[in-house]
Design an enzyme around this catalytic site. Structure first.
Site, PDB file in Angstrom:
ATOM      1  N   CYS A 116      -6.948   1.217  10.090  1.00 25.28           N
ATOM      2  CA  CYS A 116      -5.578   0.695   9.733  1.00 25.28           C
ATOM      3  C   CYS A 116      -4.962   0.780  10.497  1.00 25.28           C
ATOM      4  O   CYS A 116      -4.663   2.075  11.229  1.00 25.28           O
ATOM      5  CB  CYS A 116      -4.958   0.862   8.874  1.00 25.28           C
ATOM      6  SG  CYS A 116      -3.464   0.757   8.393  1.00 25.28           S
ATOM      7  N   PHE A 146      -7.674   4.858   4.940  1.00 25.74           N
ATOM      8  CA  PHE A 146      -7.338   3.854   5.873  1.00 25.74           C
ATOM      9  C   PHE A 146      -8.596   3.116   6.575  1.00 25.74           C
ATOM     10  O   PHE A 146      -8.612   2.507   7.249  1.00 25.74           O
ATOM     11  CB  PHE A 146      -6.291   4.840   7.158  1.00 25.74           C
ATOM     12  CG  PHE A 146      -5.320   4.780   6.129  1.00 25.74           C
ATOM     13  CD1 PHE A 146      -3.948   3.748   5.959  1.00 25.74           C
ATOM     14  CD2 PHE A 146      -4.456   6.306   6.052  1.00 25.74           C
ATOM     15  CE1 PHE A 146      -2.232   4.423   5.436  1.00 25.74           C
ATOM     16  CE2 PHE A 146      -3.857   6.572   5.626  1.00 25.74           C
ATOM     17  CZ  PHE A 146      -2.864   5.958   5.414  1.00 25.74           C
ATOM     18  N   THR A 164       0.610  -1.072  -0.218  1.00 25.94           N
ATOM     19  CA  THR A 164      -0.234   0.394   0.016  1.00 25.94           C
ATOM     20  C   THR A 164       1.266   0.831  -0.009  1.00 25.94           C
ATOM     21  O   THR A 164       0.652   2.371  -0.448  1.00 25.94           O
ATOM     22  CB  THR A 164      -0.722  -0.228   0.735  1.00 25.94           C
ATOM     23  OG1 THR A 164       0.022  -0.250   2.616  1.00 25.94           O
ATOM     24  CG2 THR A 164      -1.966  -1.142   1.381  1.00 25.94           C
TER      25      THR A 164
END
Length: 453
Positions: free
Chosen positions: A400, A393, A270
């Protein structure tokens, strides 16, 4: 003054007609974004049926309900779990309910501000090595996506398995890449809603590579238990020391391994994507790149960025934020409703698939001004963005856990690169956004490289 015809960074052509199951499946296997109806950019919710009912939600209040207020009523979909569980087991990213909660409590201190800041020297060292490799391409084009994958994998492997000779980085990288390429695609069985115990043929093909990766990780964990901690603990040390403050439970070897592999898979892919797309966007808009370079050179004065510089690099951070809006790595989230509910005035039945197409949310005509344009200043301090309209996120309790780690790494590397190099587009080689598991630039991100003035 700009031309009357505005040029936008690459964007996906969304669906403007009704598709059947097979046509939708072919599109989903090619590029999951291509199943999003264009009308999703103009409405808060879109409902349809493909095997079973589905709802795409682009309304911040409804998303807040799904991700925060009614979290247990909207667990991750079976499709998501089927794709990820073979690689990362029942780790933080996949687990639900009490099993997820205790893992989250045990892992949270790992990503404290202090621990993340302590890992910054590894990120700075990776930025230096990246600059050395890029310098060899001065005067010609280089694939900055491939370079960012290399750089971020160096970071995640160094902060995860630092000093472990039994950790074969190349083998781990190859296994992850093979898994994403060959098995992380939606199956016809998924579309038809067939039971999860029926094997998906594509996901059986890479099991050998995944088994080898898990075995290698188990060996490293076993060796670390014998060896003990280093002076500066890495992620594995911190996870091994982690304990749920409520139950006093610590992770066993398989739980440690699955969560470490989660951080490796999610942590490098990512961030690499964010950096690659950010470099492309800076090449796309030279004015933005010039402003970012001025800031980076003024702060860094020829040295490599560190954690201490983050607060002095607000424009670089805005570029990262805007990149994550236009090209969110996790561009499509999926949940399965467990109870009868209502979203945006529409009834939701137990078993319905509730999708959060983050790519469409971030380009909603109802939520953003000129949403397809690249404008880092939309994240200026005096501008308010609804937190549930912007989900690079995720959000809510399951936001996250590595967000601060990823942002710190991205700012350190991007600031260092822009302070030393100038990037321009290669004619005819603009990347196209393709979502399989993550939102990748098809064909790479080829940019011309020159040394900065």
């Amino acid at each position: 003054m700009k031309d009357n015809v505005t040029e936008y960074p690459p964007r996906v052509k969304l669906v403007t007609e009704k598709w059947g199951i097979l046509q939708s499946l072919r599109a989903a296997q090619r590029n999951l974004l291509e199943i999003i109806p264009e009308i999703a950019l103009h409405q808060p919710i879109v409902t349809g049926k493909m095997g079973k009912p589905w709802h795409m939600v682009m309304d911040p209040d409804a998303i807040r309900r799904i991700l925060r207020d009614r979290l247990d009523d909207y667990p991750k979909s079976d499709v998501t779990k089927n794709i990820l569980r073979p690689a990362i087991g029942d780790s933080l990213f996949v687990a639900e309910g009490a099993h997820w909660r205790w893992q989250r409590r045990a892992a949270a201190p790992v990503f404290s501000h202090r621990n993340v800041a302590n890992l910054a020297p590894i990120m700075s060292a990776a930025a230096d090595r990246s600059c050395a490799r890029i310098d060899a391409h001065v005067g010609r084009a280089a694939d900055m996506y491939a370079e960012m994958v290399t750089s971020t994998f160096e970071v995640i492997s160094d902060v995860t398995f630092s000093g472990d000779e039994g950790f074969d980085r190349a083998a781990i990288h190859k296994a992850i890449d093979g898994y994403i390429d060959s098995t992380a695609k939606v199956s016809l069985f998924d579309v038809l809603g067939l039971p999860t115990w029926i094997p998906r043929p594509g996901r059986m093909m890479s099991s050998g590579g995944m088994k080898a990766m898990k075995s290698m990780a188990d060996g490293v964990i076993g060796n670390r238990k014998i060896k003990g901690d280093d002076e500066v603990p890495d992620l594995l040390d911190l996870l091994m020391a982690g304990e749920d403050p409520e139950t006093k439970r610590s992770m066993n070897t398989s739980e440690l391994r699955d969560n470490l592999l989660t951080f490796i898979v999610a942590g490098h892919e990512t961030t690499a994507l964010t950096l690659a797309w950010a470099l492309y966007l800076c090449a796309f808009d030279q004015d933005v790149q010039d402003s970012a370079r001025d800031e980076a050179q003024s702060v860094l004065q020829g040295r490599t960025a560190t954690a201490m510089d983050l607060a002095k690099l607000p424009y670089i951070r805005k570029i990262i934020d805007e990149t994550l809006r236009l090209y969110p790595p996790a561009a499509f989230l999926s949940r399965t409703a467990q109870v009868q509910d209502e979203l945006c005035g529409r009834p939701i039945a137990p078993g319905d698939t509730v999708m959060l197409p983050v790519y469409a949310l971030h380009r909603s005509r109802l939520l953003w001004d000129d949403p397809d344009s690249f404008d880092p200043d939309r994240f200026a301090e005096d501008k308010k963005v609804d937190r549930f309209a912007y989900l690079p996120f995720g959000d809510g309790p399951r936001i996250c856990i590595g967000m601060s780690f990823a942002v710190q790494e991205a700012v350190i590397i991007l600031a260092t690169l822009l302070s030393r190099f100038k990037f321009t587009r290669v004619e005819g080689k603009d990347p196209y956004p393709v979502l399989i598991l993550t939102l990748r630039p098809e064909g790479g991100v080829w940019l011309n490289v020159e040394r900065a003035d």
